[in-house]
Write a protein that holds these residues in place. Structure first.
Motif, PDB file in Angstrom:
ATOM      1  N   ARG A  99      56.636  67.921  44.420  1.00 38.47           N
ATOM      2  CA  ARG A  99      56.346  68.719  45.678  1.00 38.47           C
ATOM      3  C   ARG A  99      57.394  69.823  45.522  1.00 38.47           C
ATOM      4  O   ARG A  99      56.937  70.912  45.773  1.00 38.47           O
ATOM      5  N   SER A 100      58.588  69.446  45.228  1.00 39.26           N
ATOM      6  CA  SER A 100      59.638  70.672  45.122  1.00 39.26           C
ATOM      7  C   SER A 100      59.222  71.753  44.065  1.00 39.26           C
ATOM      8  O   SER A 100      59.955  72.884  44.113  1.00 39.26           O
ATOM      9  N   LYS A 101      58.341  71.401  43.169  1.00 40.29           N
ATOM     10  CA  LYS A 101      57.860  72.364  42.297  1.00 40.29           C
ATOM     11  C   LYS A 101      56.698  72.922  42.585  1.00 40.29           C
ATOM     12  O   LYS A 101      55.800  73.559  41.946  1.00 40.29           O
ATOM     13  N   GLY A 102      56.145  72.854  43.723  1.00 39.43           N
ATOM     14  CA  GLY A 102      54.994  73.116  44.481  1.00 39.43           C
ATOM     15  C   GLY A 102      53.374  72.593  44.163  1.00 39.43           C
ATOM     16  O   GLY A 102      52.708  73.170  44.576  1.00 39.43           O
ATOM     17  N   VAL A 103      53.539  71.300  43.627  1.00 34.62           N
ATOM     18  CA  VAL A 103      52.614  70.474  43.314  1.00 34.62           C
ATOM     19  C   VAL A 103      52.143  69.760  44.612  1.00 34.62           C
ATOM     20  O   VAL A 103      52.991  69.323  45.398  1.00 34.62           O
ATOM     21  N   GLU A 104      50.874  69.737  44.786  1.00 39.56           N
ATOM     22  CA  GLU A 104      50.443  68.863  45.997  1.00 39.56           C
ATOM     23  C   GLU A 104      50.210  67.618  45.581  1.00 39.56           C
ATOM     24  O   GLU A 104      49.423  67.325  44.547  1.00 39.56           O
ATOM     25  N   VAL A 105      50.879  66.585  46.105  1.00 40.53           N
ATOM     26  CA  VAL A 105      50.845  65.295  45.577  1.00 40.53           C
ATOM     27  C   VAL A 105      50.184  64.217  46.576  1.00 40.53           C
ATOM     28  O   VAL A 105      50.457  64.278  47.841  1.00 40.53           O
ATOM     29  N   VAL A 106      49.482  63.376  45.923  1.00 45.44           N
ATOM     30  CA  VAL A 106      48.844  62.182  46.921  1.00 45.44           C
ATOM     31  C   VAL A 106      49.562  60.948  46.305  1.00 45.44           C
ATOM     32  O   VAL A 106      49.344  60.572  45.131  1.00 45.44           O
ATOM     33  N   GLN A 107      50.329  60.131  46.924  1.00 48.10           N
ATOM     34  CA  GLN A 107      51.043  58.872  46.646  1.00 48.10           C
ATOM     35  C   GLN A 107      49.962  57.681  47.175  1.00 48.10           C
ATOM     36  O   GLN A 107      49.676  57.679  48.295  1.00 48.10           O
ATOM     37  N   THR A 108      49.709  56.895  46.141  1.00 48.83           N
ATOM     38  CA  THR A 108      48.949  55.942  46.511  1.00 48.83           C
ATOM     39  C   THR A 108      49.376  54.561  45.775  1.00 48.83           C
ATOM     40  O   THR A 108      50.273  54.550  45.032  1.00 48.83           O
ATOM     41  N   LYS A 109      48.437  53.418  45.976  1.00 51.79           N
ATOM     42  CA  LYS A 109      48.839  51.978  45.211  1.00 51.79           C
ATOM     43  C   LYS A 109      47.476  51.285  44.965  1.00 51.79           C
ATOM     44  O   LYS A 109      46.381  51.449  45.635  1.00 51.79           O
ATOM     45  N   GLU A 110      47.597  50.450  44.070  1.00 54.46           N
ATOM     46  CA  GLU A 110      46.666  49.243  43.848  1.00 54.46           C
ATOM     47  C   GLU A 110      47.422  48.251  43.811  1.00 54.46           C
ATOM     48  O   GLU A 110      48.509  47.929  43.191  1.00 54.46           O
ATOM     49  N   PRO A 111      46.984  46.723  44.465  1.00 55.28           N
ATOM     50  CA  PRO A 111      45.801  46.996  45.208  1.00 55.28           C
ATOM     51  C   PRO A 111      46.182  47.454  46.703  1.00 55.28           C
ATOM     52  O   PRO A 111      47.470  47.275  47.010  1.00 55.28           O
ATOM     53  N   GLY A 139      40.753  47.933  50.899  1.00 57.97           N
ATOM     54  CA  GLY A 139      41.809  47.577  49.846  1.00 57.97           C
ATOM     55  C   GLY A 139      42.844  46.785  50.500  1.00 57.97           C
ATOM     56  O   GLY A 139      43.365  46.014  49.928  1.00 57.97           O
ATOM     57  N   GLN A 140      43.293  47.167  51.603  1.00 59.17           N
ATOM     58  CA  GLN A 140      44.458  46.507  52.265  1.00 59.17           C
ATOM     59  C   GLN A 140      43.894  44.982  52.574  1.00 59.17           C
ATOM     60  O   GLN A 140      44.583  43.993  52.604  1.00 59.17           O
ATOM     61  N   ILE A 141      42.760  44.852  52.901  1.00 63.63           N
ATOM     62  CA  ILE A 141      42.171  43.387  53.212  1.00 63.63           C
ATOM     63  C   ILE A 141      42.071  42.816  51.783  1.00 63.63           C
ATOM     64  O   ILE A 141      42.562  41.624  51.648  1.00 63.63           O
ATOM     65  N   LEU A 142      41.749  43.333  50.689  1.00 61.98           N
ATOM     66  CA  LEU A 142      41.788  42.721  49.395  1.00 61.98           C
ATOM     67  C   LEU A 142      43.164  42.363  48.936  1.00 61.98           C
ATOM     68  O   LEU A 142      43.434  41.340  48.360  1.00 61.98           O
ATOM     69  N   ARG A 143      44.232  43.298  49.277  1.00 61.85           N
ATOM     70  CA  ARG A 143      45.371  43.101  49.001  1.00 61.85           C
ATOM     71  C   ARG A 143      46.324  41.835  49.492  1.00 61.85           C
ATOM     72  O   ARG A 143      46.475  41.034  48.894  1.00 61.85           O
ATOM     73  N   GLU A 144      45.815  41.735  50.901  1.00 66.62           N
ATOM     74  CA  GLU A 144      46.232  40.405  51.469  1.00 66.62           C
ATOM     75  C   GLU A 144      45.692  39.233  50.802  1.00 66.62           C
ATOM     76  O   GLU A 144      46.640  38.299  50.476  1.00 66.62           O
ATOM     77  N   LEU A 145      44.474  39.317  50.369  1.00 69.65           N
ATOM     78  CA  LEU A 145      43.801  38.064  49.818  1.00 69.65           C
ATOM     79  C   LEU A 145      44.484  37.932  48.486  1.00 69.65           C
ATOM     80  O   LEU A 145      44.781  36.582  47.795  1.00 69.65           O
ATOM     81  N   LEU A 146      44.647  39.052  47.558  1.00 66.44           N
ATOM     82  CA  LEU A 146      45.370  38.853  46.261  1.00 66.44           C
ATOM     83  C   LEU A 146      46.749  38.563  46.129  1.00 66.44           C
ATOM     84  O   LEU A 146      47.249  37.819  45.199  1.00 66.44           O
ATOM     85  N   VAL A 147      47.852  39.150  47.125  1.00 67.46           N
ATOM     86  CA  VAL A 147      49.030  38.874  46.669  1.00 67.46           C
ATOM     87  C   VAL A 147      49.886  37.885  47.642  1.00 67.46           C
ATOM     88  O   VAL A 147      50.971  37.707  47.582  1.00 67.46           O
ATOM     89  N   THR A 148      49.009  37.237  48.640  1.00 66.60           N
ATOM     90  CA  THR A 148      49.804  36.174  49.640  1.00 66.60           C
ATOM     91  C   THR A 148      49.086  34.876  49.073  1.00 66.60           C
ATOM     92  O   THR A 148      47.997  34.833  48.668  1.00 66.60           O
ATOM     93  N   GLY A 149      49.850  33.928  49.386  1.00 69.36           N
ATOM     94  CA  GLY A 149      49.372  32.301  49.329  1.00 69.36           C
ATOM     95  C   GLY A 149      49.483  31.666  48.189  1.00 69.36           C
ATOM     96  O   GLY A 149      50.289  32.097  47.337  1.00 69.36           O
ATOM     97  N   ASP A 150      48.799  30.598  47.728  1.00 69.39           N
ATOM     98  CA  ASP A 150      48.902  29.750  46.575  1.00 69.39           C
ATOM     99  C   ASP A 150      48.780  30.506  45.475  1.00 69.39           C
ATOM    100  O   ASP A 150      47.611  31.281  45.314  1.00 69.39           O
ATOM    101  N   LYS A 151      49.549  30.206  44.574  1.00 67.88           N
ATOM    102  CA  LYS A 151      49.230  31.307  43.274  1.00 67.88           C
ATOM    103  C   LYS A 151      48.103  30.738  42.417  1.00 67.88           C
ATOM    104  O   LYS A 151      47.543  31.579  41.517  1.00 67.88           O
ATOM    105  N   ASP A 152      47.486  29.603  42.600  1.00 67.98           N
ATOM    106  CA  ASP A 152      46.256  28.994  41.756  1.00 67.98           C
ATOM    107  C   ASP A 152      45.044  29.408  42.919  1.00 67.98           C
ATOM    108  O   ASP A 152      43.949  28.462  42.551  1.00 67.98           O
ATOM    109  N   LYS A 153      45.167  30.001  43.797  1.00 65.23           N
ATOM    110  CA  LYS A 153      43.745  29.745  44.802  1.00 65.23           C
ATOM    111  C   LYS A 153      42.706  30.552  44.333  1.00 65.23           C
ATOM    112  O   LYS A 153      41.788  30.104  44.889  1.00 65.23           O
TER     113      LYS A 153
END
Ligand code: TMP
Length: 214
Positions: free
Chosen positions: A28-40, A46-60
């Motif tokens: 941004r300091s160089k004048g670039v328009e930036v979108v910050q995002t993530k997966e999942p 995607g937030q709903i999928l994230r909850e499902l994917l990254v919480t709970g039992d490791k073998d679920k």
């Protein structure tokens, strides 16, 4: 598409999220328009999928279901966030993308899913589209896991589904990311992430300047 797509990848506690923020500020300091995002989780769905994917039992979840869910998140993220922003000339920086699926679901789990399955899913979801640059933040799993658990204790983080796996899983994961970098050196750059935040940031900026000519 006129913007640039940069992805940050790496194992647990490698410092991706901090580095993503610093890189976005630098661009941004160089004048670039930036979108910050993530997966999942780069979209409301995607937030709903994230909850499902990254919480709970490791073998679920069984291995194939898990891959399909990551790819559902990815398709939605590309269609709703990444591609529109690139079409508007913005730069998109994503905290994880498809290399994480290969590293975690294929290498990490000792090849429970065929690589061809993942590659087929990638083509269905993204076609020929690839990141312009992938920064792989590399760190010894023991150090990364130490950082990750320290953070979990101070912040009551509940997203520990993958952290709770055995050290072997994390060593495989690291090997996986390094394999990917070796296979696609034009797209990927490995960054030694075992240093203070500012040093790692400077390493990243140097690579971005060299590869993308900012
Ligand atoms: P984070 O640690 O970057 O917030 O990512 C959430 C977790 O999801 C992390 O443990 C890695 C995992 N993950 C996969 O296993 N496969 C994937 O394709 C992605 C994008 C993330």
């Amino acid at each position: 598409m006129h913007g640039r797509f940069i992805t940050l990848e790496g194992g647990e506690g490698c410092g991706k999220s901090t580095q993503l923020k610093l890189l976005a500020e630098y661009l941004r300091s160089k004048g670039v328009e930036v979108v910050q995002t993530k997966e999942p989780g780069g979209t409301p769905e995607g937030q709903i999928l994230r909850e499902l994917l990254v919480t709970g039992d490791k073998d679920k979840l069984d291995a194939v279901s898990e891959c399909l869910l990551y790819y559902a998140d990815r398709r939605n993220h590309l269609v709703k966030v990444v591609w529109p922003a690139l079409n508007e000339g913005k730069w998109v920086i994503s905290d994880r993308y498809a290399d994480s699926t290969e590293a975690y679901q294929y290498y990490g789990y000792d090849k429970r899913v065929e690589l061809e399955v993942l590659q087929g899913l990638y083509r269905t979801v993204a076609g020929d589209f690839k990141p312009d640059l992938t920064l792989i933040l590399d760190i010894e799993p023991e150090i990364g896991m130490g950082r990750s658990f320290a953070k979990a204790q101070t912040m009551a983080v509940k997203e520990l589904r993958f952290e709770s796996r055995q050290m072997d899983f994390h060593r495989n994961l690291r090997r996986g990311f390094l394999e990917i970098a070796k296979r696609e050196p034009e797209r990927c750059a490995v960054v030694d992430a075992d240093a203070d935040v500012q040093t790692v940031h400077e390493r990243i900026v140097k690579i971005v300047e060299e590869r993308l000519g900012i």
